[in-house]
Design a protein around this motif. Structure first.
Motif, PDB file in Angstrom:
ATOM      1  N   VAL A 113       0.835  -1.184   0.000  1.00 65.11           N
ATOM      2  CA  VAL A 113       0.000   0.000   0.000  1.00 65.11           C
ATOM      3  C   VAL A 113       0.881   1.249   0.000  1.00 65.11           C
ATOM      4  O   VAL A 113       0.629   2.204  -0.708  1.00 65.11           O
ATOM      5  N   VAL A 114       1.946   1.217   0.782  1.00 67.64           N
ATOM      6  CA  VAL A 114       2.832   2.375   0.853  1.00 67.64           C
ATOM      7  C   VAL A 114       3.513   2.581  -0.491  1.00 67.64           C
ATOM      8  O   VAL A 114       3.649   3.690  -0.974  1.00 67.64           O
ATOM      9  N   GLU A 115       3.923   1.490  -1.123  1.00 68.21           N
ATOM     10  CA  GLU A 115       4.592   1.618  -2.412  1.00 68.21           C
ATOM     11  C   GLU A 115       3.627   2.088  -3.499  1.00 68.21           C
ATOM     12  O   GLU A 115       4.003   2.790  -4.409  1.00 68.21           O
ATOM     13  N   GLY A 116       2.357   1.682  -3.388  1.00 68.41           N
ATOM     14  CA  GLY A 116       1.378   2.045  -4.394  1.00 68.41           C
ATOM     15  C   GLY A 116       1.030   3.529  -4.355  1.00 68.41           C
ATOM     16  O   GLY A 116       0.711   4.117  -5.379  1.00 68.41           O
ATOM     17  N   LYS A 117       1.069   4.161  -3.203  1.00 68.91           N
ATOM     18  CA  LYS A 117       0.747   5.586  -3.092  1.00 68.91           C
ATOM     19  C   LYS A 117       1.978   6.409  -3.420  1.00 68.91           C
ATOM     20  O   LYS A 117       3.108   5.985  -3.227  1.00 68.91           O
ATOM     21  N   GLU A 118       1.741   7.599  -3.912  1.00 73.22           N
ATOM     22  CA  GLU A 118       2.862   8.503  -4.146  1.00 73.22           C
ATOM     23  C   GLU A 118       3.374   8.994  -2.803  1.00 73.22           C
ATOM     24  O   GLU A 118       2.600   9.254  -1.891  1.00 73.22           O
ATOM     25  N   GLU A 119       4.675   9.112  -2.672  1.00 72.47           N
ATOM     26  CA  GLU A 119       5.245   9.620  -1.421  1.00 72.47           C
ATOM     27  C   GLU A 119       4.883  11.090  -1.304  1.00 72.47           C
ATOM     28  O   GLU A 119       4.940  11.830  -2.283  1.00 72.47           O
ATOM     29  N   LYS A 120       4.486  11.484  -0.120  1.00 71.48           N
ATOM     30  CA  LYS A 120       4.090  12.871   0.108  1.00 71.48           C
ATOM     31  C   LYS A 120       5.317  13.757   0.054  1.00 71.48           C
ATOM     32  O   LYS A 120       6.314  13.509   0.695  1.00 71.48           O
ATOM     33  N   GLU A 121       5.227  14.798  -0.741  1.00 67.18           N
ATOM     34  CA  GLU A 121       6.316  15.760  -0.812  1.00 67.18           C
ATOM     35  C   GLU A 121       6.061  16.857   0.209  1.00 67.18           C
ATOM     36  O   GLU A 121       4.934  17.063   0.649  1.00 67.18           O
ATOM     37  N   ASP A 122       7.100  17.564   0.581  1.00 68.91           N
ATOM     38  CA  ASP A 122       6.929  18.664   1.520  1.00 68.91           C
ATOM     39  C   ASP A 122       6.061  19.734   0.867  1.00 68.91           C
ATOM     40  O   ASP A 122       6.406  20.292  -0.165  1.00 68.91           O
ATOM     41  N   ILE A 123       4.930  19.998   1.473  1.00 67.25           N
ATOM     42  CA  ILE A 123       4.002  20.979   0.938  1.00 67.25           C
ATOM     43  C   ILE A 123       4.493  22.388   1.260  1.00 67.25           C
ATOM     44  O   ILE A 123       4.369  23.295   0.460  1.00 67.25           O
ATOM     45  N   LEU A 124       5.071  22.556   2.434  1.00 66.87           N
ATOM     46  CA  LEU A 124       5.514  23.871   2.883  1.00 66.87           C
ATOM     47  C   LEU A 124       6.982  24.066   2.524  1.00 66.87           C
ATOM     48  O   LEU A 124       7.864  23.457   3.087  1.00 66.87           O
ATOM     49  N   ASP A 125       7.220  24.897   1.542  1.00 65.84           N
ATOM     50  CA  ASP A 125       8.587  25.162   1.104  1.00 65.84           C
ATOM     51  C   ASP A 125       8.906  26.607   1.446  1.00 65.84           C
ATOM     52  O   ASP A 125       8.464  27.534   0.782  1.00 65.84           O
TER      53      ASP A 125
END
Length: 114
Positions: free
Chosen positions: A10-22
């Motif tokens: 499941v973790v591999e199937g989802k896109e990894e969350k990128e840092d939203i706050l830059d």
């Protein structure tokens, strides 16, 4: 497999969350404070004296005074601050755990709190 394989899939199937706050780089210079400056936070001598109505407060940086004195409050009987009635001395970091000494110079009496 087992349940561990399903959760990893499941973790591999989802896109990894990128840092939203830059955030942009800070425009403030990095604070550099030496240990010696921190110990003497009052001024260059490590002590500060404040005069009030019929009283005087002396503050010292910790570990500056040999006997561990950090604060001394002197109460006077006159506005000119010439006749001390009571002197309260506050201590820190002492081996004998003395925290407060109250002196009454006119009566010749000393009370110590441990």
């Amino acid at each position: 497999g087992g349940p561990a394989d399903e959760t990893s899939g499941v973790v591999e199937g989802k896109e990894e969350k990128e840092d939203i706050l830059d955030l942009p780089a800070s425009w403030v210079e990095k604070l550099a404070l030496s240990r010696e400056s921190f110990r003497r936070r009052y001024n260059t001598t490590g002590q500060r004296t404040q005069l009030f109505f019929k009283s005087k407060l002396e503050s010292y940086a910790e570990h500056l005074h040999v006997h561990g004195l950090v604060k001394r409050l002197t109460l006077f009987g006159d506005r000119a601050r010439t006749m001390p009635i009571e002197v309260r001395e506050y201590f820190a970091n002492r081996r004998d755990k003395l925290t407060l000494r109250v002196r009454h110079p006119l009566q010749g009496r000393v009370v110590e709190h441990f």
